[in-house]
Design a protein around this motif. Structure first.
Motif, PDB file in Angstrom:
ATOM      1  N   LYS A 144      -1.263   4.345   3.884  1.00  0.00           N
ATOM      2  CA  LYS A 144      -1.790   5.385   3.003  1.00  0.00           C
ATOM      3  C   LYS A 144      -0.828   6.555   2.943  1.00  0.00           C
ATOM      4  O   LYS A 144      -0.285   6.996   3.957  1.00  0.00           O
ATOM      5  N   VAL A 145      -0.593   7.043   1.735  1.00  0.00           N
ATOM      6  CA  VAL A 145       0.320   8.174   1.566  1.00  0.00           C
ATOM      7  C   VAL A 145      -0.397   9.277   0.799  1.00  0.00           C
ATOM      8  O   VAL A 145      -1.124   9.026  -0.166  1.00  0.00           O
ATOM      9  N   ILE A 153       2.917  -0.023  -0.375  1.00  0.00           N
ATOM     10  CA  ILE A 153       2.852  -1.447  -0.044  1.00  0.00           C
ATOM     11  C   ILE A 153       4.273  -1.928   0.231  1.00  0.00           C
ATOM     12  O   ILE A 153       5.141  -1.833  -0.639  1.00  0.00           O
ATOM     13  N   ILE A 154       4.509  -2.440   1.426  1.00  0.00           N
ATOM     14  CA  ILE A 154       5.823  -2.965   1.795  1.00  0.00           C
ATOM     15  C   ILE A 154       5.698  -4.473   1.985  1.00  0.00           C
ATOM     16  O   ILE A 154       4.991  -4.943   2.884  1.00  0.00           O
ATOM     17  N   ILE A 155       6.347  -5.217   1.117  1.00  0.00           N
ATOM     18  CA  ILE A 155       6.282  -6.684   1.154  1.00  0.00           C
ATOM     19  C   ILE A 155       7.614  -7.211   1.671  1.00  0.00           C
ATOM     20  O   ILE A 155       8.676  -6.883   1.141  1.00  0.00           O
ATOM     21  N   THR A 156       7.545  -8.017   2.696  1.00  0.00           N
ATOM     22  CA  THR A 156       8.747  -8.616   3.288  1.00  0.00           C
ATOM     23  C   THR A 156       8.676 -10.136   3.132  1.00  0.00           C
ATOM     24  O   THR A 156       7.706 -10.768   3.559  1.00  0.00           O
ATOM     25  N   VAL A 157       9.701 -10.700   2.499  1.00  0.00           N
ATOM     26  CA  VAL A 157       9.792 -12.145   2.297  1.00  0.00           C
ATOM     27  C   VAL A 157      10.924 -12.685   3.167  1.00  0.00           C
ATOM     28  O   VAL A 157      12.020 -12.122   3.199  1.00  0.00           O
ATOM     29  N   TYR A 194       0.691   1.962  -4.720  1.00  0.00           N
ATOM     30  CA  TYR A 194      -0.483   1.405  -5.390  1.00  0.00           C
ATOM     31  C   TYR A 194      -1.626   2.395  -5.274  1.00  0.00           C
ATOM     32  O   TYR A 194      -1.895   2.917  -4.189  1.00  0.00           O
ATOM     33  N   ALA A 195      -2.291   2.639  -6.390  1.00  0.00           N
ATOM     34  CA  ALA A 195      -3.417   3.579  -6.395  1.00  0.00           C
ATOM     35  C   ALA A 195      -4.638   2.872  -6.967  1.00  0.00           C
ATOM     36  O   ALA A 195      -4.790   2.771  -8.190  1.00  0.00           O
ATOM     37  N   PRO A 196      -5.547   2.339  -6.114  1.00  0.00           N
ATOM     38  CA  PRO A 196      -6.722   1.626  -6.638  1.00  0.00           C
ATOM     39  C   PRO A 196      -7.721   2.569  -7.287  1.00  0.00           C
ATOM     40  O   PRO A 196      -7.724   3.773  -7.028  1.00  0.00           O
ATOM     41  N   LEU A 197      -8.557   2.023  -8.121  1.00  0.00           N
ATOM     42  CA  LEU A 197      -9.644   2.803  -8.710  1.00  0.00           C
ATOM     43  C   LEU A 197     -10.600   3.237  -7.611  1.00  0.00           C
ATOM     44  O   LEU A 197     -10.779   2.527  -6.608  1.00  0.00           O
ATOM     45  N   PRO A 198     -11.244   4.373  -7.766  1.00  0.00           N
ATOM     46  CA  PRO A 198     -12.143   4.856  -6.712  1.00  0.00           C
ATOM     47  C   PRO A 198     -13.208   3.848  -6.323  1.00  0.00           C
ATOM     48  O   PRO A 198     -13.606   3.770  -5.159  1.00  0.00           O
ATOM     49  N   SER A 199     -13.709   3.087  -7.300  1.00  0.00           N
ATOM     50  CA  SER A 199     -14.790   2.147  -7.018  1.00  0.00           C
ATOM     51  C   SER A 199     -14.285   0.753  -6.694  1.00  0.00           C
ATOM     52  O   SER A 199     -15.081  -0.159  -6.513  1.00  0.00           O
ATOM     53  N   ALA A 200     -12.963   0.547  -6.666  1.00  0.00           N
ATOM     54  CA  ALA A 200     -12.407  -0.784  -6.406  1.00  0.00           C
ATOM     55  C   ALA A 200     -11.345  -0.660  -5.321  1.00  0.00           C
ATOM     56  O   ALA A 200     -10.217  -0.286  -5.604  1.00  0.00           O
ATOM     57  N   PRO A 201     -11.691  -0.948  -4.072  1.00  0.00           N
ATOM     58  CA  PRO A 201     -10.712  -0.867  -2.992  1.00  0.00           C
ATOM     59  C   PRO A 201      -9.612  -1.905  -3.184  1.00  0.00           C
ATOM     60  O   PRO A 201      -9.762  -2.862  -3.922  1.00  0.00           O
ATOM     61  N   PRO A 202      -8.473  -1.707  -2.536  1.00  0.00           N
ATOM     62  CA  PRO A 202      -7.354  -2.634  -2.716  1.00  0.00           C
ATOM     63  C   PRO A 202      -7.742  -4.060  -2.362  1.00  0.00           C
ATOM     64  O   PRO A 202      -8.332  -4.312  -1.309  1.00  0.00           O
ATOM     65  N   ALA A 203      -7.435  -4.984  -3.253  1.00  0.00           N
ATOM     66  CA  ALA A 203      -7.709  -6.411  -3.008  1.00  0.00           C
ATOM     67  C   ALA A 203      -6.462  -7.034  -2.402  1.00  0.00           C
ATOM     68  O   ALA A 203      -5.705  -7.739  -3.063  1.00  0.00           O
TER      69      ALA A 203
END
Length: 207
Positions: A144-145, A153-157, A194-203
């Motif tokens: 969270k920032v 979101i940090i994605i490592t492949v 990433y900034a999710p909608l208030p009513s939709a937490p990050p999926a």
């Protein structure tokens, strides 16, 4: 000994009741001292992958002709080929289908005419095939920032390829290309906010 067309004239002594036409014979003799010549085609004509690699099967076709020299040619008896140092094999019209992965496939070939003249052995330039997909794994962290509900979101492949090696990893979000990270790997990193909608937490499970 010299190549060309020769004639052999035979004339027998005349008998008492012989006719001149019965006693003469001419035979044609052809001397062929020239070996056949073979050409090749490769399908696909050029590598269909990156960096000179084929990513599909390769088919090689051989065609041999016996040149006519001074009116003489005996014709092609057979074409032989050798794949990757194996046994010499008689070529058929089906062609040579190369299906295995390798960093250096080498095909040698030669033709023989009906007299026994053998073409000087020739070699097709080495080619490489890699049909195996890379091995890839992915992990991510969300941090969270700020105070606006945004997440970094940090994605490592981690990706590896045992034969041709890695070139790049392309990152997609919702089927849209977001970033391309190039290099030999094995680690590739992409991060975004990433900034999710208030009513939709990050999926997160859908990433």
């Amino acid at each position: 000994a010299k190549e060309g067309v020769y004639s052999l004239f035979v004339e027998l002594p005349l008998g008492v009741d012989d006719k001149q036409s019965d006693n003469k014979k001419t035979l044609g003799i052809g001397s062929d001292g020239t070996a056949p010549a073979t050409t090749y085609t490769i399908t696909p004509a050029a590598p269909d992958g990156l960096n000179g690699w084929y990513k599909s099967d390769v088919t090689v076709k051989l065609t041999a002709t016996d040149p006519e020299v001074k009116g003489v040619k005996s014709g092609v008896a057979k074409i032989e080929y050798q794949l990757d140092g194996g046994a010499w094999t008689t070529y058929t019209s089906a062609g040579i289908k190369v299906t295995t992965d390798s960093a250096s496939h080498v095909i040698k070939y030669k033709a023989t005419d009906k007299v026994g003249n053998v073409e000087t052995e020739k070699t097709i330039p080495a080619f490489k095939i890699d049909k195996t997909k890379p091995v890839i794994s992915m992990e991510y962290v969300a941090e969270k920032v700020g105070n606006l509900g945004q997440y970094q979101i940090i994605i490592t492949v981690t990706a590896s390829d045992a034969l041709s090696g890695m070139d790049k990893v392309m990152f997609y979000f919702n089927d849209a290309l977001q970033s391309t990270v190039t290099g030999p790997g094995p680690t590739y990193v992409w991060n975004y906010t990433y900034a999710p909608l208030p009513s939709a937490p990050p999926a997160w499970g859908m990433l």
